[in-house]
Design a protein around this motif. Structure first.
Motif, short mmCIF file in Angstrom:
data_model
loop_
_atom_site.label_atom_id
_atom_site.label_comp_id
_atom_site.label_asym_id
_atom_site.label_seq_id
_atom_site.Cartn_x
_atom_site.Cartn_y
_atom_site.Cartn_z
N PRO A 1 1.06 -1.22 0.09
CA PRO A 1 -0.20 -0.17 0.03
C PRO A 1 0.38 1.43 -0.21
O PRO A 1 1.62 0.93 0.93
CB PRO A 1 -0.67 -0.01 1.54
N PHE A 2 0.28 2.96 -0.72
CA PHE A 2 0.60 3.36 -0.48
C PHE A 2 2.24 3.30 -1.59
O PHE A 2 2.44 4.95 -2.32
CB PHE A 2 1.23 4.00 0.81
N ALA A 3 3.40 2.88 -1.12
CA ALA A 3 4.66 3.12 -1.55
C ALA A 3 4.96 2.58 -2.59
O ALA A 3 5.40 2.44 -3.71
CB ALA A 3 6.28 2.18 -0.31
N GLY A 4 3.76 0.92 -3.07
CA GLY A 4 3.88 0.93 -3.99
C GLY A 4 3.56 1.28 -5.70
O GLY A 4 4.34 0.91 -6.14
N ASN A 5 2.94 1.84 -5.42
CA ASN A 5 2.40 2.50 -6.87
C ASN A 5 3.83 3.95 -7.11
O ASN A 5 3.80 3.68 -8.69
CB ASN A 5 0.77 3.17 -6.39
N LEU A 6 3.88 3.90 -5.74
CA LEU A 6 5.35 5.23 -6.74
C LEU A 6 6.70 4.70 -6.85
O LEU A 6 6.72 5.36 -7.68
CB LEU A 6 5.00 6.40 -5.36
N THR A 7 6.05 3.39 -6.37
CA THR A 7 7.70 2.58 -6.50
C THR A 7 7.76 2.20 -8.81
O THR A 7 8.53 2.67 -8.69
CB THR A 7 8.12 1.37 -6.09
N GLY A 8 6.39 1.74 -8.58
CA GLY A 8 6.00 1.13 -9.80
C GLY A 8 6.40 2.89 -10.85
O GLY A 8 7.00 2.46 -12.07
N THR A 9 5.68 3.97 -10.75
CA THR A 9 5.50 4.41 -11.12
C THR A 9 7.13 5.37 -12.03
O THR A 9 7.58 5.79 -12.60
CB THR A 9 4.24 5.33 -11.11
N SER A 10 7.76 5.64 -10.69
CA SER A 10 8.91 5.99 -10.44
C SER A 10 10.26 4.61 -11.65
O SER A 10 10.92 5.49 -12.25
CB SER A 10 9.94 5.78 -9.86
N ILE A 11 9.66 3.71 -11.48
CA ILE A 11 10.53 2.43 -12.38
C ILE A 11 10.28 2.60 -14.02
O ILE A 11 11.56 2.79 -15.06
CB ILE A 11 10.56 1.10 -12.17
N THR A 12 9.67 2.99 -13.97
CA THR A 12 9.05 3.39 -15.53
C THR A 12 9.13 4.46 -15.82
O THR A 12 9.40 4.77 -17.35
CB THR A 12 6.84 3.15 -15.44
N VAL A 13 9.16 5.58 -15.29
CA VAL A 13 9.96 6.80 -15.95
C VAL A 13 11.22 7.22 -16.45
O VAL A 13 11.73 7.69 -16.84
CB VAL A 13 9.83 7.88 -14.51
N LEU A 14 12.27 6.23 -15.21
CA LEU A 14 13.25 5.88 -15.46
C LEU A 14 13.34 4.95 -16.91
O LEU A 14 14.78 5.24 -17.73
CB LEU A 14 13.73 4.94 -14.30
N ALA A 15 12.58 3.89 -16.84
CA ALA A 15 13.14 3.24 -18.07
C ALA A 15 12.50 3.70 -19.33
O ALA A 15 13.20 4.14 -19.90
CB ALA A 15 12.19 2.28 -17.85
N VAL A 16 11.14 4.98 -19.48
CA VAL A 16 11.74 5.85 -20.22
C VAL A 16 12.64 7.14 -20.98
O VAL A 16 12.84 7.17 -21.42
CB VAL A 16 10.47 6.66 -20.48
#
Length: 359
Positions: A234-249
């Motif tokens: 909860p809470f931390a998971g969605n921020l982590t996933g989006t951060s990884i996606t942004v880093l990959a982009v």
């Protein structure tokens, strides 16, 4: 004065309990996780037994169904990861370029020249062997705990009636009906929360997959599945996933426009999740106010790490049920509950039952 003493004793009991949970974590984490998962499959196990399937076989089928679900998700991730690996060399070169730009920026703004940066990196590199050994140890620990969870889960399903009888034997005869109700409600809380969470993760896969595909993110399905799975935390998971996606982009060499679109996709999906998916699919199954939800997640991370964050909400929901049915603990149940319990939301299952049920 007597009530104040009782409250102090209860708080001391909780403090000693948390300390015990912390030190017994390596043993308790797989046990508690398997017990919560077993509650999720009780309904399926009961259904299989109603079809004249033995309890041992029904429990085994439930365990195999769980393993198949995990296997399907891992297979999907591995397939997408293999296609991602085809572009890994190009992404590496771009990351090296970004790293070199960062070193130049540090040299110009902070006055740290490249020789000093290399010395700092060498100091960090001295512990590389220790880090590698620690990583291998962690992988082995996860593998052993995964096997233990499956074994415990099977045994909990197999001996669930025996365990329930043991709990009822701990209470007085005139309190057995109340204790049976508490056990039933506690199992329902975990079952509804986890089933609703699984349904919501599936819907998030679809939403993220559509959004990332429309804006042109490479390997969009992989990042959609990853962002959905991290919702387990909860809470931390969605921020982590989006951060990884942004880093990959960024590593894929895309411009700022695509990064903005990724962030907008995240914002839209979070809006849909907060105001549509969670009220309908998950609902307030655990009946806890947001303050104690966040506190439970933080405390769970301090005691059991990521496993504690995952288990915090369903476990706190069970604790609230116990508090609500014990006269001396009812003030604590009231404290962690919602301010307006009458306005409790329902899950999507209850919604459709009400919609299509008999009048």
């Amino acid at each position: 004065m007597e009530k104040l003493q009782q409250s102090v004793y209860v708080l001391l009991l909780f403090s000693f309990g948390f300390a015990g949970l912390y030190f017994a974590g390596p043993f308790l984490i797989p046990v508690v996780l398997s017990a919560v998962l077993a509650m999720l499959f009780i309904r399926l196990c009961n259904y299989l037994e109603s079809k004249n399937i033995g309890r041992a076989v029904a429990a085994l089928l439930c365990m195999l169904a769980f393993v198949c679900c995990i296997g399907l998700v891992l297979t999907l991730l591995s397939v997408q990861l293999s296609s991602l690996a085809e572009n890994i060399d190009e992404m590496k070169s771009r990351l090296y370029q970004l790293f070199d730009n960062l070193r130049n920026w540090l040299n110009q703004t902070a006055g740290i020249d490249k020789k000093q940066q290399e010395q700092m990196l060498k100091g960090q590199g001295n512990g590389a062997g220790t880090m590698l050994l620690g990583f291998a140890s962690s992988v082995m620990s996860i593998a052993v705990n995964a096997v233990l969870v499956l074994v415990y889960m099977y045994l909990f399903l197999l001996y669930r009636t025996h365990i329930k009888k043991f709990i009822l034997k701990l209470v007085a005869r005139d309190e057995k009906a109340e204790a049976d109700l508490v056990v039933h409600k506690a199992g329902k809380v975990s079952q509804k929360y986890l089933s609703g969470l699984a349904a919501m993760i599936g819907m998030l896969w679809i939403l993220y997959g559509i959004g990332f595909s429309l804006i042109g993110v490479e390997n969009a399905i992989f990042f959609a599945v990853l962002c959905g799975l991290l919702e387990i935390i909860p809470f931390a998971g969605n921020l982590t996933g989006t951060s990884i996606t942004v880093l990959a982009v960024v590593a894929q060499g895309n411009g700022n426009d695509k990064i903005i679109w990724v962030l907008l996709t995240y914002a839209v999906v979070q809006f849909i999740q907060t105001y549509i998916l969670e009220p309908l699919v998950v609902g307030e199954q655990v009946n806890i106010n947001p303050l104690f939800t966040i506190m439970a997640i933080v405390l769970g991370e301090m005691i059991w790490g990521i496993a504690g964050m995952i288990l915090a909400i369903p476990l706190l929901g069970m604790v609230k049920i116990i508090c609500d049915h014990h006269p001396q603990l009812q003030p604590y149940g009231f404290l962690i509950g919602p301010e307006n319990p009458r306005k409790q939301k329902t899950s999507v299952i209850d919604y459709f039952k009400k919609l299509f049920g008999k009048k």
